[in-house]
Design a protein around this motif. Structure first.
Motif, PDB file in Angstrom:
ATOM      1  N   THR A  53       3.190   0.138 -10.430  1.00  0.00           N
ATOM      2  CA  THR A  53       1.884   0.838  -9.981  1.00  0.00           C
ATOM      3  C   THR A  53       0.802  -0.072 -10.298  1.00  0.00           C
ATOM      4  N   VAL A  54      -0.037  -0.789  -9.683  1.00  0.00           N
ATOM      5  CA  VAL A  54      -1.177  -1.393  -9.990  1.00  0.00           C
ATOM      6  C   VAL A  54      -2.237  -0.678  -9.998  1.00  0.00           C
ATOM      7  N   GLU A  57      -1.554   0.948  -4.600  1.00  0.00           N
ATOM      8  CA  GLU A  57      -1.130  -0.514  -4.489  1.00  0.00           C
ATOM      9  C   GLU A  57       0.067  -0.398  -5.533  1.00  0.00           C
ATOM     10  N   THR A  58       1.290  -1.033  -5.287  1.00  0.00           N
ATOM     11  CA  THR A  58       2.288  -1.073  -5.833  1.00  0.00           C
ATOM     12  C   THR A  58       3.096  -2.257  -5.762  1.00  0.00           C
ATOM     13  N   ALA A  59       3.347  -2.975  -7.020  1.00  0.00           N
ATOM     14  CA  ALA A  59       3.899  -4.307  -6.820  1.00  0.00           C
ATOM     15  C   ALA A  59       5.459  -4.382  -6.896  1.00  0.00           C
ATOM     16  N   VAL A  60       6.218  -5.161  -6.261  1.00  0.00           N
ATOM     17  CA  VAL A  60       7.595  -5.166  -6.386  1.00  0.00           C
ATOM     18  C   VAL A  60       8.152  -6.540  -6.885  1.00  0.00           C
ATOM     19  N   ASP A  61       8.922  -6.717  -7.872  1.00  0.00           N
ATOM     20  CA  ASP A  61       9.556  -7.906  -8.236  1.00  0.00           C
ATOM     21  C   ASP A  61      11.143  -7.806  -8.236  1.00  0.00           C
ATOM     22  N   PHE A  62      11.686  -8.890  -8.360  1.00  0.00           N
ATOM     23  CA  PHE A  62      13.093  -9.154  -8.166  1.00  0.00           C
ATOM     24  C   PHE A  62      13.522 -10.096  -9.209  1.00  0.00           C
ATOM     25  N   LYS A  63      14.812  -9.959 -10.033  1.00  0.00           N
ATOM     26  CA  LYS A  63      15.323 -10.845 -10.741  1.00  0.00           C
ATOM     27  C   LYS A  63      16.628 -10.815 -10.316  1.00  0.00           C
ATOM     28  N   VAL A  64      17.271 -11.923  -9.827  1.00  0.00           N
ATOM     29  CA  VAL A  64      19.007 -12.022  -9.334  1.00  0.00           C
ATOM     30  C   VAL A  64      19.408 -13.073  -9.790  1.00  0.00           C
ATOM     31  N   SER A  65      20.653 -12.628 -10.230  1.00  0.00           N
ATOM     32  CA  SER A  65      21.354 -13.717 -10.753  1.00  0.00           C
ATOM     33  C   SER A  65      22.859 -13.640 -10.413  1.00  0.00           C
ATOM     34  N   ALA A  66      23.498 -14.869 -10.523  1.00  0.00           N
ATOM     35  CA  ALA A  66      24.827 -14.790  -9.838  1.00  0.00           C
ATOM     36  C   ALA A  66      25.524 -15.008 -10.926  1.00  0.00           C
ATOM     37  N   LYS A  79       0.703  -1.084  -0.068  1.00  0.00           N
ATOM     38  CA  LYS A  79       0.034   0.136  -0.087  1.00  0.00           C
ATOM     39  C   LYS A  79       1.005   1.240  -0.053  1.00  0.00           C
ATOM     40  N   SER A  80       1.384   1.654  -1.255  1.00  0.00           N
ATOM     41  CA  SER A  80       2.188   2.750  -1.197  1.00  0.00           C
ATOM     42  C   SER A  80       2.360   3.409  -2.744  1.00  0.00           C
ATOM     43  N   MET A  81       2.264   4.561  -2.825  1.00  0.00           N
ATOM     44  CA  MET A  81       2.666   5.350  -3.778  1.00  0.00           C
ATOM     45  C   MET A  81       3.802   4.848  -4.487  1.00  0.00           C
ATOM     46  N   HIS A  82       3.955   5.125  -6.083  1.00  0.00           N
ATOM     47  CA  HIS A  82       4.820   4.703  -6.783  1.00  0.00           C
ATOM     48  C   HIS A  82       6.274   4.944  -6.235  1.00  0.00           C
ATOM     49  N   GLY A  83       6.485   6.321  -5.886  1.00  0.00           N
ATOM     50  CA  GLY A  83       7.687   7.214  -5.700  1.00  0.00           C
ATOM     51  C   GLY A  83       8.090   6.760  -4.105  1.00  0.00           C
ATOM     52  N   ALA A  84       7.366   6.313  -3.097  1.00  0.00           N
ATOM     53  CA  ALA A  84       7.841   5.885  -2.037  1.00  0.00           C
ATOM     54  C   ALA A  84       8.299   4.316  -2.136  1.00  0.00           C
ATOM     55  N   ALA A  85       7.559   3.709  -2.877  1.00  0.00           N
ATOM     56  CA  ALA A  85       8.098   2.242  -2.772  1.00  0.00           C
ATOM     57  C   ALA A  85       9.371   2.146  -3.696  1.00  0.00           C
TER      58      ALA A  85
END
Length: 126
Positions: free
Chosen positions: A81-82, A86-95, A32-38
């Motif tokens: 921003t959904v 409401e904002t979604a956060v995704d990660f992609k991590v590679s080694a 539950k956040s605005m895009h800028g804050a997230a």
């Protein structure tokens, strides 16, 4: 067959989150956040000296980071921003390099660590 698939997954050199991931711990997190804050909270995750922000685009909601040290990682964080609050956060991590016992669990632990830190800063959508 699933045991063989689990064994091969252990040696994958990248791990990412998505809305419909088979592993519940690797599903996209909503806040539950605005895009800028997230976006600023995600940037703050990578403010220590072990991280080097390679590029960032607030308009696209994307931060690209290299983690120095052990393990050496390449991280792409995406903030989408959904709805207005409401904002979604995704990660992609590679080694960069593999490990003898596999890197997937290390990468998954990193993603869980990032989500844990975000959970302490932002309010999660239930």
């Amino acid at each position: 067959m699933s045991g063989l698939r689990t064994l091969f997954k252990r040696f994958q050199s990248e791990c990412e989150t998505s809305d419909r991931h088979e592993d519940p711990e690797l599903r996209s997190q909503y806040y539950k956040s605005m895009h800028g804050a997230a976006y600023n909270a995600v940037l703050d995750l990578f403010s220590s000296s072990e991280y080097e922000v390679i590029s960032e685009s607030k308009e696209r909601g994307e931060v690209t980071v290299r983690k120095n040290g052990t393990p050496r990682l390449f991280i792409v964080a995406t903030v989408i921003t959904v709805r207005p609050l409401e904002t979604a956060v995704d990660f992609k991590v590679s080694a960069d390099k593999g490990k003898v016992l596999g890197t997937y669990n290390v990468l998954k632990a990193q993603i869980r660590h990032y989500y844990g830190r975000l959970d302490s800063k932002l309010t999660k959508v239930k």
